[in-house]
Design an enzyme around this catalytic site. Structure first.
Site, PDB file in Angstrom:
ATOM      1  N   THR A 216      -8.974  -1.937  10.392  1.00  0.00           N
ATOM      2  CA  THR A 216      -8.559  -3.369  10.428  1.00  0.00           C
ATOM      3  C   THR A 216      -7.512  -3.700   8.716  1.00  0.00           C
ATOM      4  O   THR A 216      -7.226  -2.379   8.011  1.00  0.00           O
ATOM      5  CB  THR A 216      -9.983  -3.617   8.781  1.00  0.00           C
ATOM      6  N   ARG A 244     -20.554  -8.869  18.572  1.00  0.00           N
ATOM      7  CA  ARG A 244     -21.037  -8.385  18.266  1.00  0.00           C
ATOM      8  C   ARG A 244     -19.727  -8.913  17.096  1.00  0.00           C
ATOM      9  O   ARG A 244     -18.293  -9.205  17.174  1.00  0.00           O
ATOM     10  CB  ARG A 244     -20.706  -6.952  17.999  1.00  0.00           C
ATOM     11  N   VAL A 245     -19.677  -9.493  15.835  1.00  0.00           N
ATOM     12  CA  VAL A 245     -19.285  -9.847  14.585  1.00  0.00           C
ATOM     13  C   VAL A 245     -19.447  -9.031  13.026  1.00  0.00           C
ATOM     14  O   VAL A 245     -20.697  -8.494  13.727  1.00  0.00           O
ATOM     15  CB  VAL A 245     -19.055 -11.452  14.538  1.00  0.00           C
ATOM     16  N   ASP A 247     -18.317  -7.638   9.429  1.00  0.00           N
ATOM     17  CA  ASP A 247     -18.231  -8.178   7.778  1.00  0.00           C
ATOM     18  C   ASP A 247     -16.885  -9.644   7.430  1.00  0.00           C
ATOM     19  O   ASP A 247     -16.944 -10.058   6.791  1.00  0.00           O
ATOM     20  CB  ASP A 247     -18.108  -7.073   6.981  1.00  0.00           C
ATOM     21  N   GLY A 271     -18.614  -2.818   8.848  1.00  0.00           N
ATOM     22  CA  GLY A 271     -19.183  -3.996   9.245  1.00  0.00           C
ATOM     23  C   GLY A 271     -20.286  -4.116   8.558  1.00  0.00           C
ATOM     24  O   GLY A 271     -21.108  -5.464   7.708  1.00  0.00           O
TER      25      GLY A 271
END
Length: 354
Positions: A216, A244-245, A247, A271
């Site tokens: 990230t 999926r998502v 943080d 996350g």
């Protein structure tokens, strides 16, 4: 972990160790990360090490050019992150990891500390710069978060560049997906339409580590008007399923900025645990309660990741002091201010260096 705490505190102090810096806070200050993870010295060849450091310096230059010209913290954050979104070394934009279905689904968030406005997107597949889409949500919509096809449609409607999904494809991430799916006894999907052949890429450094959850990118800034901002962008985790998502687009978990509380935060790591612990927001609350940014960052990361996983954060306070905290053995990171030269680092026991 204890060694990392000591050396990272030294990193933050080293940026402002000169007599002049001790007398006067910088007019502007900027810090970035390119992901945290299990980064060992024997995992990177000299060429790979140099490639990552050069990429970090380019991102610092992009953000610092904005700030040195009197630009806003938001503009600096966006400029640096867009550059990293276009760099295949990072898990964001072009170079993002793949879902189990063989897609690149991109998340991003941005927050303006001066008025607490924020924007986020999740599951983008055609917008070249997710961080630009997140900012557009903040400034050109009545919402805070948009997802999936609707988010891409909105981005296109406000003039943001759209690309074929194959634009985000990189061979190193595809190979990572194949390995992850085989390890889970899951089927490997067909290569995406329009993707280059396996031999098309021969100039990128080979994957130096298992970046299944890391890579990230993020930035935090203080501008010459005293405004804080934070932004984060990611491709998520390799072989993620069911939409999926993580943080990153959850304001207060992976991204947060508040002039009231004196902090801007961007996170990288597992996350699910950052969401459960509202890491970014809690760091700001600790700072507002009297903790230094370094103490607040490390304490919060330690507490949150005691639930499981690993990762790190970068933090900027109102005095322009960047802090870096992690529970992993490394984090791609860098910082620069108007009163100090740009420095970057990779390993957890390493001070920032030009």
């Amino acid at each position: 972990m204890f060694r990392s705490r000591l050396t990272l505190a030294a990193v933050a102090l080293a940026l402002f160790a000169s007599p002049a810096a001790a007398q006067e806070a910088p007019r502007w200050s900027f810090a970035i990360h390119g992901g945290a993870g299990v980064i060992e010295r024997d995992s990177l060849s000299p060429e790979q090490d140099a490639a990552y450091r050069a990429a970090l310096h380019r991102a610092l230059e992009a953000g610092s050019a904005v700030l040195a010209a009197g630009g806003s913290a938001l503009d600096a954050v966006q400029a640096a992150i867009e550059l990293m979104e276009d760099d295949p070394l990072f898990n964001a934009g072009r170079g993002a990891v793949f879902t189990a279905a063989g897609r690149n689904e991109l998340d991003a968030a941005v927050m303006n500390g001066s008025d607490l406005s924020a924007g986020a997107v999740a599951g983008l597949t055609t917008t070249r710069h997710p961080i630009a889409a997140a900012r557009a949500v903040m400034e050109q919509s009545p919402h805070v978060m948009l997802i999936g096809q609707g988010a891409d449609s909105f981005a296109a409607s406000v003039g943001l560049e759209q690309v074929d999904p194959a634009f985000f494809f990189t061979e190193r991430r595809w190979q990572g997906l194949e390995a992850a799916l085989r390890a889970q006894n899951l089927p490997v999907p067909e290569r995406p339409a329009g993707a280059p052949g396996p031999q098309a890429e021969n100039t990128l450094p080979a994957p130096p580590l298992n970046e299944r959850k890391f890579g990230t990118v993020g930035a935090v800034a203080l501008d010459s008007e005293g405004r804080l901002a934070a932004g984060t962008s990611t491709g998520g985790m390799t072989a993620k399923r069911w939409g999926r998502v993580g943080d990153v687009p959850v304001i207060g978990a992976g991204t947060y900025a508040s002039n009231r509380e004196g902090c801007a935060v961007s996170a990288t790591g597992d996350g699910e645990f950052y969401i459960r612990a509202s890491v970014a927001r809690d760091i700001c609350a600790r700072i507002a309660g009297g903790s230094t940014s370094q103490t607040a960052a490390q304490a919060e990361v330690d507490d949150a990741l005691s639930l499981g996983g690993s990762g790190g954060v970068i933090v900027m306070d109102l005095q322009g002091r960047p802090s870096f905290a992690m529970t992993s053995s490394g984090m791609y990171r860098g910082a620069v201010s108007d009163s100090g030269a740009a420095g970057v680092a990779i390993y957890g026991d390493e001070d920032l260096r030009p």
